[in-house]
Write an enzyme that holds these catalytic residues in place. Structure first.
Site, PDB file in Angstrom:
ATOM      1  CG  ASP A 207      -2.030   0.841   1.283  1.00 21.01           C
ATOM      2  OD1 ASP A 207      -2.238   1.878   0.173  1.00 21.01           O
ATOM      3  OD2 ASP A 207      -3.118   0.976   2.009  1.00 21.01           O
TER       4      ASP A 207
ATOM      5  CE1 TYR B 119      -7.552   3.989   4.466  1.00 24.73           C
ATOM      6  CE2 TYR B 119      -8.067   6.075   3.560  1.00 24.73           C
ATOM      7  CZ  TYR B 119      -7.807   5.113   4.693  1.00 24.73           C
ATOM      8  OH  TYR B 119      -7.883   6.036   6.061  1.00 24.73           O
ATOM      9  CG  HIS B 120      -3.767   3.763  -3.385  1.00 23.04           C
ATOM     10  ND1 HIS B 120      -2.755   4.516  -3.769  1.00 23.04           N
ATOM     11  CD2 HIS B 120      -4.911   4.271  -3.467  1.00 23.04           C
ATOM     12  CE1 HIS B 120      -3.420   5.631  -4.194  1.00 23.04           C
ATOM     13  NE2 HIS B 120      -4.822   5.530  -3.659  1.00 23.04           N
ATOM     14  CB  ALA B 121      -4.418  -2.708  -0.087  1.00 26.24           C
TER      15      ALA B 121
END
Length: 528
Positions: A289, A467-469
Protein backbone atom coordinates in the site's frame (compact mmCIF):
# COMPACT_ATOMS: atom_id res chain seq x y z
CA UNK A 1 -29.88 -23.58 -8.30
CA UNK A 2 -29.61 -20.87 -10.96
CA UNK A 3 -26.94 -21.46 -13.58
CA UNK A 4 -24.81 -18.92 -15.44
CA UNK A 5 -21.82 -19.01 -17.73
CA UNK A 6 -19.83 -16.49 -15.67
CA UNK A 7 -20.19 -15.58 -12.01
CA UNK A 8 -18.41 -12.38 -10.98
CA UNK A 9 -17.93 -11.93 -7.23
CA UNK A 10 -17.82 -8.22 -6.39
CA UNK A 11 -19.36 -5.25 -8.22
CA UNK A 12 -16.43 -2.89 -7.69
CA UNK A 13 -13.92 -1.29 -10.03
CA UNK A 14 -13.07 -4.55 -11.80
CA UNK A 15 -16.38 -6.36 -11.46
CA UNK A 16 -18.44 -3.69 -13.21
CA UNK A 17 -16.02 -3.59 -16.14
CA UNK A 18 -16.18 -7.38 -16.44
CA UNK A 19 -19.97 -7.39 -16.29
CA UNK A 20 -20.09 -4.89 -19.13
CA UNK A 21 -17.59 -6.69 -21.33
CA UNK A 22 -18.61 -10.29 -20.75
CA UNK A 23 -22.33 -9.61 -21.17
CA UNK A 24 -21.67 -7.89 -24.52
CA UNK A 25 -21.80 -11.39 -25.99
CA UNK A 26 -25.58 -12.10 -25.99
CA UNK A 27 -25.12 -15.85 -25.58
CA UNK A 28 -23.12 -15.44 -22.33
CA UNK A 29 -25.21 -15.54 -19.17
CA UNK A 30 -23.49 -13.34 -16.57
CA UNK A 31 -24.16 -13.02 -12.85
CA UNK A 32 -22.68 -10.12 -10.88
CA UNK A 33 -22.85 -10.56 -7.10
CA UNK A 34 -22.45 -7.66 -4.66
CA UNK A 35 -22.45 -7.97 -0.88
CA UNK A 36 -23.65 -4.39 -0.41
CA UNK A 37 -26.48 -2.12 -1.50
CA UNK A 38 -27.34 -0.30 -4.73
CA UNK A 39 -25.39 2.95 -5.18
CA UNK A 40 -28.38 5.28 -4.89
CA UNK A 41 -27.27 7.75 -2.22
CA UNK A 42 -26.65 11.46 -2.89
CA UNK A 43 -23.47 11.12 -0.82
CA UNK A 44 -22.16 8.71 -3.47
CA UNK A 45 -22.95 10.81 -6.55
CA UNK A 46 -21.89 14.14 -5.00
CA UNK A 47 -18.06 14.19 -5.22
CA UNK A 48 -17.43 15.77 -1.81
CA UNK A 49 -20.02 13.50 -0.23
CA UNK A 50 -17.34 10.86 0.24
CA UNK A 51 -16.08 12.68 3.36
CA UNK A 52 -19.29 11.75 5.18
CA UNK A 53 -19.87 8.50 3.33
CA UNK A 54 -16.50 7.10 4.40
CA UNK A 55 -17.55 7.24 8.07
CA UNK A 56 -20.75 5.22 7.61
CA UNK A 57 -21.39 1.49 7.84
CA UNK A 58 -24.38 1.34 5.48
CA UNK A 59 -22.29 1.62 2.33
CA UNK A 60 -18.83 1.08 3.79
CA UNK A 61 -17.17 -1.82 5.55
CA UNK A 62 -14.70 -0.58 8.13
CA UNK A 63 -11.86 -3.09 8.18
CA UNK A 64 -9.58 -2.92 11.22
CA UNK A 65 -5.90 -3.59 10.80
CA UNK A 66 -3.61 -5.43 13.21
CA UNK A 67 -0.03 -4.11 13.25
CA UNK A 68 2.71 -6.71 13.26
CA UNK A 69 4.46 -7.08 16.61
CA UNK A 70 7.74 -5.69 15.28
CA UNK A 71 6.17 -2.78 13.38
CA UNK A 72 5.81 0.90 14.26
CA UNK A 73 2.50 0.98 12.36
CA UNK A 74 -0.51 1.99 14.45
CA UNK A 75 -3.95 0.32 14.13
CA UNK A 76 -5.91 1.74 11.22
CA UNK A 77 -9.40 1.57 9.77
CA UNK A 78 -9.57 0.71 6.09
CA UNK A 79 -12.90 1.79 4.58
CA UNK A 80 -14.00 -0.32 1.63
CA UNK A 81 -17.10 0.36 -0.46
CA UNK A 82 -19.85 -2.21 0.10
CA UNK A 83 -22.22 -1.13 -2.65
CA UNK A 84 -22.55 -1.26 -6.40
CA UNK A 85 -19.34 0.31 -7.67
CA UNK A 86 -17.40 -0.86 -4.63
CA UNK A 87 -14.65 1.52 -3.59
CA UNK A 88 -14.91 3.38 -6.90
CA UNK A 89 -18.17 4.72 -5.39
CA UNK A 90 -16.25 5.85 -2.30
CA UNK A 91 -12.78 6.99 -3.38
CA UNK A 92 -11.34 10.47 -3.95
CA UNK A 93 -11.90 10.17 -7.73
CA UNK A 94 -8.24 10.94 -8.53
CA UNK A 95 -7.19 9.21 -11.73
CA UNK A 96 -3.83 8.15 -13.11
CA UNK A 97 -2.33 5.55 -15.45
CA UNK A 98 0.94 4.52 -13.88
CA UNK A 99 4.17 4.39 -15.86
CA UNK A 100 4.94 2.14 -18.85
CA UNK A 101 7.87 0.71 -16.88
CA UNK A 102 5.47 -0.57 -14.19
CA UNK A 103 3.66 -2.87 -16.58
CA UNK A 104 6.70 -3.81 -18.64
CA UNK A 105 8.36 -4.91 -15.39
CA UNK A 106 5.48 -7.34 -14.84
CA UNK A 107 6.16 -8.88 -18.24
CA UNK A 108 9.82 -9.27 -17.26
CA UNK A 109 8.60 -11.21 -14.22
CA UNK A 110 6.67 -13.65 -16.41
CA UNK A 111 3.32 -11.87 -16.74
CA UNK A 112 3.00 -12.11 -20.52
CA UNK A 113 0.31 -9.94 -22.08
CA UNK A 114 0.38 -7.24 -19.40
CA UNK A 115 2.91 -4.81 -20.86
CA UNK A 116 2.35 -1.15 -21.57
CA UNK A 117 1.35 -1.77 -25.17
CA UNK A 118 -1.68 -3.76 -24.04
CA UNK A 119 -2.60 -1.63 -21.03
CA UNK A 120 -2.24 1.71 -22.84
CA UNK A 121 -4.57 0.41 -25.56
CA UNK A 122 -7.12 -0.47 -22.87
CA UNK A 123 -6.93 3.07 -21.50
CA UNK A 124 -7.52 4.50 -24.97
CA UNK A 125 -10.52 2.25 -25.53
CA UNK A 126 -12.05 3.00 -22.10
CA UNK A 127 -11.57 6.72 -21.67
CA UNK A 128 -13.67 9.68 -22.70
CA UNK A 129 -10.98 12.18 -21.69
CA UNK A 130 -12.21 15.77 -21.84
CA UNK A 131 -8.62 17.03 -22.19
CA UNK A 132 -6.85 14.43 -24.32
CA UNK A 133 -9.83 13.22 -26.34
CA UNK A 134 -11.28 9.75 -26.57
CA UNK A 135 -14.84 10.51 -27.53
CA UNK A 136 -18.25 10.12 -25.91
CA UNK A 137 -18.52 6.57 -27.28
CA UNK A 138 -15.91 5.54 -24.72
CA UNK A 139 -17.52 4.69 -21.37
CA UNK A 140 -15.32 6.27 -18.68
CA UNK A 141 -15.39 10.06 -18.36
CA UNK A 142 -12.11 11.60 -17.22
CA UNK A 143 -12.17 15.35 -16.54
CA UNK A 144 -9.72 17.92 -15.27
CA UNK A 145 -10.01 20.02 -12.15
CA UNK A 146 -11.05 23.51 -13.32
CA UNK A 147 -8.35 25.32 -11.28
CA UNK A 148 -10.12 28.29 -9.73
CA UNK A 149 -7.81 28.95 -6.77
CA UNK A 150 -4.68 31.18 -6.92
CA UNK A 151 -2.92 28.75 -4.56
CA UNK A 152 -3.17 26.07 -7.26
CA UNK A 153 -1.59 28.28 -9.89
CA UNK A 154 1.13 29.33 -7.45
CA UNK A 155 1.97 25.69 -6.75
CA UNK A 156 2.14 24.86 -10.46
CA UNK A 157 4.33 27.91 -11.11
CA UNK A 158 6.62 26.85 -8.27
CA UNK A 159 6.86 23.38 -9.80
CA UNK A 160 7.90 24.88 -13.13
CA UNK A 161 10.49 27.02 -11.33
CA UNK A 162 12.16 23.91 -9.87
CA UNK A 163 12.24 22.20 -13.25
CA UNK A 164 8.93 20.37 -13.75
CA UNK A 165 7.01 20.49 -17.01
CA UNK A 166 3.54 21.98 -16.81
CA UNK A 167 1.13 19.32 -18.08
CA UNK A 168 -2.30 19.97 -19.55
CA UNK A 169 -3.02 16.27 -19.05
CA UNK A 170 -0.82 14.88 -16.28
CA UNK A 171 -1.35 11.27 -17.39
CA UNK A 172 1.55 10.94 -19.81
CA UNK A 173 3.87 7.98 -20.45
CA UNK A 174 6.69 10.40 -19.62
CA UNK A 175 5.16 11.03 -16.23
CA UNK A 176 7.38 13.74 -14.72
CA UNK A 177 5.51 17.04 -14.48
CA UNK A 178 2.86 19.08 -12.68
CA UNK A 179 -0.70 20.14 -13.48
CA UNK A 180 -4.33 20.00 -12.48
CA UNK A 181 -5.69 16.72 -11.22
CA UNK A 182 -7.51 14.40 -13.61
CA UNK A 183 -10.64 12.99 -11.96
CA UNK A 184 -13.46 10.54 -12.57
CA UNK A 185 -16.17 13.20 -12.46
CA UNK A 186 -18.86 13.68 -15.12
CA UNK A 187 -20.89 16.92 -15.14
CA UNK A 188 -20.48 17.42 -11.40
CA UNK A 189 -21.21 13.80 -10.46
CA UNK A 190 -18.93 10.95 -9.44
CA UNK A 191 -18.05 8.67 -12.34
CA UNK A 192 -17.70 5.30 -10.64
CA UNK A 193 -17.06 2.01 -12.35
CA UNK A 194 -20.79 1.39 -11.90
CA UNK A 195 -21.98 4.59 -13.60
CA UNK A 196 -19.46 4.20 -16.43
CA UNK A 197 -19.64 0.47 -17.16
CA UNK A 198 -22.60 -1.15 -15.39
CA UNK A 199 -25.48 1.34 -15.57
CA UNK A 200 -25.47 1.57 -19.39
CA UNK A 201 -25.92 -2.21 -19.72
CA UNK A 202 -28.13 -3.06 -16.74
CA UNK A 203 -31.07 -3.88 -19.04
CA UNK A 204 -29.25 -6.58 -20.98
CA UNK A 205 -31.36 -9.74 -20.65
CA UNK A 206 -28.27 -11.92 -20.19
CA UNK A 207 -26.93 -9.88 -17.22
CA UNK A 208 -28.21 -10.49 -13.69
CA UNK A 209 -27.12 -8.31 -10.76
CA UNK A 210 -27.84 -9.36 -7.19
CA UNK A 211 -27.11 -7.21 -4.14
CA UNK A 212 -26.95 -7.81 -0.37
CA UNK A 213 -25.48 -11.24 -1.14
CA UNK A 214 -22.30 -12.30 0.64
CA UNK A 215 -20.29 -15.00 -1.09
CA UNK A 216 -19.03 -17.37 1.61
CA UNK A 217 -16.98 -19.83 -0.43
CA UNK A 218 -16.33 -21.20 -3.89
CA UNK A 219 -17.92 -24.54 -4.79
CA UNK A 220 -15.70 -27.18 -6.37
CA UNK A 221 -16.19 -30.53 -8.05
CA UNK A 222 -12.76 -32.03 -7.66
CA UNK A 223 -10.46 -29.16 -8.52
CA UNK A 224 -12.87 -27.39 -10.86
CA UNK A 225 -14.77 -24.34 -9.61
CA UNK A 226 -18.47 -24.84 -10.39
CA UNK A 227 -20.21 -22.12 -8.41
CA UNK A 228 -20.46 -20.13 -5.21
CA UNK A 229 -22.25 -20.55 -1.88
CA UNK A 230 -23.77 -17.32 -0.55
CA UNK A 231 -25.74 -15.81 2.28
CA UNK A 232 -28.55 -13.52 1.12
CA UNK A 233 -30.56 -11.78 3.86
CA UNK A 234 -30.18 -14.74 6.18
CA UNK A 235 -30.87 -17.38 3.52
CA UNK A 236 -28.34 -19.78 2.03
CA UNK A 237 -28.25 -19.65 -1.75
CA UNK A 238 -25.99 -21.22 -4.36
CA UNK A 239 -25.28 -20.25 -7.94
CA UNK A 240 -23.68 -22.51 -10.52
CA UNK A 241 -21.11 -21.45 -13.15
CA UNK A 242 -20.76 -23.41 -16.39
CA UNK A 243 -17.63 -21.59 -17.57
CA UNK A 244 -15.91 -19.66 -14.78
CA UNK A 245 -16.09 -18.11 -11.36
CA UNK A 246 -14.24 -14.77 -11.26
CA UNK A 247 -13.21 -13.21 -7.96
CA UNK A 248 -13.26 -9.39 -8.07
CA UNK A 249 -13.65 -8.86 -4.34
CA UNK A 250 -10.49 -6.79 -3.86
CA UNK A 251 -7.14 -7.17 -2.18
CA UNK A 252 -8.70 -7.97 1.20
CA UNK A 253 -11.56 -10.28 0.33
CA UNK A 254 -10.33 -12.14 -2.75
CA UNK A 255 -7.55 -13.83 -0.72
CA UNK A 256 -10.02 -14.32 2.11
CA UNK A 257 -12.39 -16.22 -0.21
CA UNK A 258 -9.58 -18.34 -1.61
CA UNK A 259 -8.47 -19.30 1.89
CA UNK A 260 -12.05 -20.05 2.98
CA UNK A 261 -12.36 -22.31 -0.07
CA UNK A 262 -9.22 -24.32 0.70
CA UNK A 263 -6.65 -22.46 -1.40
CA UNK A 264 -3.85 -20.87 0.60
CA UNK A 265 -1.11 -21.47 3.18
CA UNK A 266 -1.45 -24.96 4.63
CA UNK A 267 -0.91 -23.98 8.27
CA UNK A 268 -3.56 -21.26 8.10
CA UNK A 269 -6.15 -23.59 6.61
CA UNK A 270 -5.43 -26.56 8.87
CA UNK A 271 -5.59 -24.40 12.00
CA UNK A 272 -9.22 -23.64 11.13
CA UNK A 273 -10.13 -27.16 10.04
CA UNK A 274 -10.42 -26.22 6.37
CA UNK A 275 -9.64 -29.03 3.94
CA UNK A 276 -6.66 -28.08 1.80
CA UNK A 277 -7.61 -28.13 -1.87
CA UNK A 278 -4.46 -26.41 -3.14
CA UNK A 279 -1.39 -25.44 -1.15
CA UNK A 280 -0.73 -21.85 -2.28
CA UNK A 281 1.52 -20.07 0.24
CA UNK A 282 1.29 -16.73 -1.59
CA UNK A 283 -2.43 -16.23 -0.96
CA UNK A 284 -2.62 -13.21 1.35
CA UNK A 285 1.09 -12.37 1.08
CA UNK A 286 2.72 -9.49 -0.83
CA UNK A 287 0.28 -6.91 0.61
CA UNK A 288 1.45 -3.47 -0.51
CA UNK A 289 0.00 0.00 0.00
CA UNK A 290 1.02 3.62 -0.30
CA UNK A 291 1.92 5.60 2.84
CA UNK A 292 1.53 9.35 2.45
CA UNK A 293 3.18 12.18 4.33
CA UNK A 294 1.03 15.24 4.95
CA UNK A 295 2.90 18.53 4.63
CA UNK A 296 0.83 21.59 5.57
CA UNK A 297 1.24 25.36 5.58
CA UNK A 298 -0.59 28.37 6.95
CA UNK A 299 -1.86 30.46 4.05
CA UNK A 300 -3.74 33.67 3.34
CA UNK A 301 -7.28 33.03 4.56
CA UNK A 302 -8.89 34.40 1.43
CA UNK A 303 -7.81 31.31 -0.51
CA UNK A 304 -8.21 28.45 1.94
CA UNK A 305 -11.29 26.21 1.76
CA UNK A 306 -11.20 25.16 5.42
CA UNK A 307 -14.28 27.23 6.29
CA UNK A 308 -16.30 26.05 3.30
CA UNK A 309 -17.34 22.82 4.99
CA UNK A 310 -19.08 24.05 8.14
CA UNK A 311 -21.92 26.36 9.18
CA UNK A 312 -23.72 28.59 6.71
CA UNK A 313 -21.02 28.17 4.07
CA UNK A 314 -21.59 24.41 4.01
CA UNK A 315 -25.34 24.96 3.60
CA UNK A 316 -24.74 27.45 0.78
CA UNK A 317 -22.35 25.08 -0.98
CA UNK A 318 -24.73 22.15 -0.62
CA UNK A 319 -27.58 24.17 -2.11
CA UNK A 320 -25.37 25.32 -4.96
CA UNK A 321 -24.54 21.71 -5.69
CA UNK A 322 -28.17 20.54 -5.54
CA UNK A 323 -29.30 23.30 -7.88
CA UNK A 324 -26.44 23.54 -10.35
CA UNK A 325 -24.00 20.63 -9.73
CA UNK A 326 -21.24 23.21 -9.29
CA UNK A 327 -18.98 24.60 -6.59
CA UNK A 328 -16.67 22.97 -4.06
CA UNK A 329 -19.05 20.04 -3.50
CA UNK A 330 -18.74 19.08 -7.18
CA UNK A 331 -14.94 18.77 -7.05
CA UNK A 332 -12.39 16.18 -6.01
CA UNK A 333 -10.61 16.84 -2.69
CA UNK A 334 -7.18 17.57 -4.17
CA UNK A 335 -6.71 19.86 -7.13
CA UNK A 336 -3.07 19.77 -8.31
CA UNK A 337 -0.75 16.82 -8.73
CA UNK A 338 2.92 16.34 -9.61
CA UNK A 339 5.11 13.36 -10.41
CA UNK A 340 8.68 13.98 -9.27
CA UNK A 341 12.04 12.34 -8.68
CA UNK A 342 13.02 12.37 -5.01
CA UNK A 343 16.67 12.17 -6.11
CA UNK A 344 18.00 13.73 -9.33
CA UNK A 345 19.92 10.61 -10.35
CA UNK A 346 16.71 8.56 -10.79
CA UNK A 347 15.61 7.82 -14.36
CA UNK A 348 11.88 8.29 -13.66
CA UNK A 349 9.57 9.73 -10.98
CA UNK A 350 9.27 7.77 -7.77
CA UNK A 351 7.03 10.17 -5.80
CA UNK A 352 3.60 11.64 -6.41
CA UNK A 353 2.42 14.87 -4.80
CA UNK A 354 -1.20 15.94 -4.65
CA UNK A 355 -2.41 19.18 -3.12
CA UNK A 356 -5.49 21.15 -2.16
CA UNK A 357 -6.28 24.53 -0.57
CA UNK A 358 -7.21 23.10 2.84
CA UNK A 359 -5.52 21.63 5.92
CA UNK A 360 -6.52 18.89 8.34
CA UNK A 361 -5.92 17.76 11.89
CA UNK A 362 -6.07 14.12 12.94
CA UNK A 363 -9.25 13.49 14.91
CA UNK A 364 -8.21 10.07 16.22
CA UNK A 365 -5.65 7.36 15.75
CA UNK A 366 -7.86 5.33 13.38
CA UNK A 367 -7.28 7.69 10.48
CA UNK A 368 -10.14 10.20 10.73
CA UNK A 369 -9.45 13.89 10.16
CA UNK A 370 -11.15 17.23 10.81
CA UNK A 371 -10.65 20.50 8.99
CA UNK A 372 -8.11 22.76 10.65
CA UNK A 373 -9.66 25.76 12.40
CA UNK A 374 -7.08 28.08 10.85
CA UNK A 375 -6.49 28.52 7.13
CA UNK A 376 -4.03 26.23 5.41
CA UNK A 377 -2.89 24.30 2.36
CA UNK A 378 -2.01 20.62 2.21
CA UNK A 379 0.37 18.61 0.05
CA UNK A 380 0.34 14.82 0.33
CA UNK A 381 3.47 13.04 -0.85
CA UNK A 382 4.02 9.33 -1.24
CA UNK A 383 6.55 6.90 -2.63
CA UNK A 384 4.87 5.26 -5.61
CA UNK A 385 6.71 1.94 -5.63
CA UNK A 386 7.41 0.94 -2.02
CA UNK A 387 9.25 -2.27 -1.21
CA UNK A 388 7.66 -3.06 2.17
CA UNK A 389 5.08 -5.87 2.29
CA UNK A 390 2.38 -7.00 4.71
CA UNK A 391 -0.10 -9.89 4.78
CA UNK A 392 -3.75 -10.96 5.08
CA UNK A 393 -4.84 -14.16 6.82
CA UNK A 394 -8.23 -15.54 7.86
CA UNK A 395 -8.88 -16.33 11.51
CA UNK A 396 -12.44 -17.62 11.13
CA UNK A 397 -14.35 -19.87 8.74
CA UNK A 398 -17.15 -17.28 8.67
CA UNK A 399 -16.89 -15.04 5.59
CA UNK A 400 -18.56 -12.22 7.52
CA UNK A 401 -15.60 -12.07 9.91
CA UNK A 402 -12.85 -9.94 8.46
CA UNK A 403 -9.39 -11.47 8.01
CA UNK A 404 -6.37 -10.32 9.98
CA UNK A 405 -4.80 -7.47 8.01
CA UNK A 406 -1.16 -6.79 8.87
CA UNK A 407 0.04 -3.83 6.82
CA UNK A 408 3.63 -2.68 6.83
CA UNK A 409 5.04 0.63 5.64
CA UNK A 410 8.47 2.27 5.44
CA UNK A 411 10.18 -0.97 6.38
CA UNK A 412 13.25 -0.76 4.15
CA UNK A 413 16.11 1.70 3.89
CA UNK A 414 14.90 2.83 0.46
CA UNK A 415 11.34 3.43 1.66
CA UNK A 416 12.59 5.43 4.63
CA UNK A 417 15.07 7.56 2.71
CA UNK A 418 12.43 8.32 0.07
CA UNK A 419 10.00 9.45 2.77
CA UNK A 420 12.54 11.98 3.99
CA UNK A 421 13.50 13.15 0.50
CA UNK A 422 9.92 13.79 -0.57
CA UNK A 423 9.29 16.07 2.42
CA UNK A 424 12.41 18.03 1.57
CA UNK A 425 11.22 18.29 -2.05
CA UNK A 426 7.90 19.82 -0.97
CA UNK A 427 9.71 22.29 1.26
CA UNK A 428 11.77 23.39 -1.75
CA UNK A 429 8.55 23.97 -3.70
CA UNK A 430 7.15 26.19 -0.97
CA UNK A 431 10.32 28.27 -0.84
CA UNK A 432 9.66 29.53 -4.38
CA UNK A 433 8.47 33.14 -4.87
CA UNK A 434 5.11 32.18 -6.39
CA UNK A 435 4.01 30.47 -3.15
CA UNK A 436 5.84 32.67 -0.67
CA UNK A 437 3.37 35.51 -1.27
CA UNK A 438 0.58 33.30 0.17
CA UNK A 439 2.38 31.20 2.79
CA UNK A 440 3.25 32.20 6.35
CA UNK A 441 4.77 29.05 7.91
CA UNK A 442 4.95 25.27 7.83
CA UNK A 443 2.64 23.63 10.35
CA UNK A 444 3.31 19.97 9.50
CA UNK A 445 5.86 18.50 10.04
CA UNK A 446 6.88 21.97 11.30
CA UNK A 447 10.14 23.87 11.14
CA UNK A 448 11.52 22.04 14.16
CA UNK A 449 11.72 18.77 12.12
CA UNK A 450 15.04 19.21 10.29
CA UNK A 451 17.04 16.02 10.75
CA UNK A 452 16.29 12.91 8.72
CA UNK A 453 15.25 11.11 11.90
CA UNK A 454 12.82 13.85 12.92
CA UNK A 455 11.26 14.02 9.46
CA UNK A 456 10.85 10.25 9.28
CA UNK A 457 9.29 10.23 12.74
CA UNK A 458 6.77 12.88 11.66
CA UNK A 459 5.87 10.98 8.47
CA UNK A 460 5.18 7.90 10.57
CA UNK A 461 3.16 9.72 13.24
CA UNK A 462 1.11 12.08 11.09
CA UNK A 463 0.95 10.26 7.76
CA UNK A 464 -1.77 8.00 6.45
CA UNK A 465 -2.15 5.05 4.15
CA UNK A 466 -3.95 5.75 0.87
CA UNK A 467 -6.12 2.59 0.81
CA UNK A 468 -4.35 1.36 -2.33
CA UNK A 469 -3.89 -2.21 -1.10
CA UNK A 470 -2.82 -4.65 -3.84
CA UNK A 471 -0.81 -7.80 -4.45
CA UNK A 472 -2.38 -10.44 -2.18
CA UNK A 473 -3.18 -12.84 -5.07
CA UNK A 474 -0.28 -11.82 -7.22
CA UNK A 475 0.26 -12.78 -10.81
CA UNK A 476 3.56 -14.35 -11.80
CA UNK A 477 5.64 -17.48 -12.17
CA UNK A 478 7.48 -17.69 -8.83
CA UNK A 479 6.41 -20.02 -5.99
CA UNK A 480 4.38 -17.28 -4.27
CA UNK A 481 2.36 -16.37 -7.38
CA UNK A 482 -1.32 -17.20 -6.98
CA UNK A 483 -2.52 -16.68 -10.56
CA UNK A 484 -0.85 -17.12 -13.93
CA UNK A 485 -0.64 -14.52 -16.68
CA UNK A 486 -4.22 -15.35 -17.72
CA UNK A 487 -5.29 -14.64 -14.11
CA UNK A 488 -6.25 -18.30 -13.64
CA UNK A 489 -5.79 -19.56 -10.08
CA UNK A 490 -2.97 -22.08 -10.03
CA UNK A 491 -3.88 -25.65 -9.12
CA UNK A 492 -7.56 -25.46 -10.08
CA UNK A 493 -9.66 -24.80 -13.17
CA UNK A 494 -12.66 -22.57 -13.82
CA UNK A 495 -11.47 -19.91 -11.39
CA UNK A 496 -9.79 -16.54 -11.95
CA UNK A 497 -9.02 -13.45 -9.90
CA UNK A 498 -9.47 -10.07 -11.57
CA UNK A 499 -8.83 -7.10 -9.29
CA UNK A 500 -5.96 -5.19 -7.69
CA UNK A 501 -4.90 -8.24 -5.69
CA UNK A 502 -3.25 -9.73 -8.79
CA UNK A 503 -0.84 -6.80 -9.23
CA UNK A 504 2.69 -8.10 -8.52
CA UNK A 505 3.83 -4.61 -7.47
CA UNK A 506 2.25 -1.21 -6.99
CA UNK A 507 1.86 1.02 -10.02
CA UNK A 508 3.20 4.58 -10.08
CA UNK A 509 0.10 6.48 -9.00
CA UNK A 510 -3.48 5.90 -7.94
CA UNK A 511 -4.81 2.38 -8.43
CA UNK A 512 -8.45 2.76 -9.54
CA UNK A 513 -7.66 3.50 -13.19
CA UNK A 514 -5.16 0.64 -13.56
CA UNK A 515 -7.61 -1.83 -11.98
CA UNK A 516 -10.31 -0.88 -14.49
CA UNK A 517 -7.84 -1.14 -17.37
CA UNK A 518 -6.71 -4.55 -16.12
CA UNK A 519 -10.33 -5.74 -15.99
CA UNK A 520 -10.82 -4.48 -19.54
CA UNK A 521 -7.79 -6.54 -20.59
CA UNK A 522 -8.90 -9.55 -18.53
CA UNK A 523 -12.25 -9.68 -20.33
CA UNK A 524 -10.34 -10.13 -23.58
CA UNK A 525 -8.38 -13.03 -22.13
CA UNK A 526 -11.49 -14.66 -20.69
CA UNK A 527 -13.30 -14.52 -24.04
CA UNK A 528 -10.31 -15.52 -26.18
Amino acid sequence: MQTFDYIIVGAGSAGCVLANRLSARPSARVLLIEAGLPDNSLMISMPKGFAKLVETTKYVRQFKTTPAADSWVRPETWPRGVMIGGSSSLNGMHYSHGQPEDFDAWVAQGCEGWGWDEISRCYREMEDNTVAGGGSAHPLRISQHPGRNPLDEALIESGVTVGLKRREDVNQPDQEGIGYMMRTIRDGKRESSATAFLDPVRNRPNLTVVTETLVERILFEGTRAVGVACRKKGRRVEYRAVSEVILSAGAVQSPQLLQLSGIGPVNTLKALGIDVLVESPGVGQNLRDHWAAMIQYRVDGRYSDNREYSGLRLIRNALQYLMFKRGVMAESPHEVTAYVRSRPELDRPDVQLFAGPFSLTRADEAGKFDFDKLDGMQVCAYQMRPETQGSIEIESTDAAVQPVIRPRYLGTDLDQSTAVSMVRYVRELFRQPALQQYVSDETLPGSEAQSDADILDSVRRTGTCLYHAIGTCKMGTDPLSVVDSNLKVRGVSGLRVVDGSVMPTLVSGFTNGPVMAMAWRAAELIQS
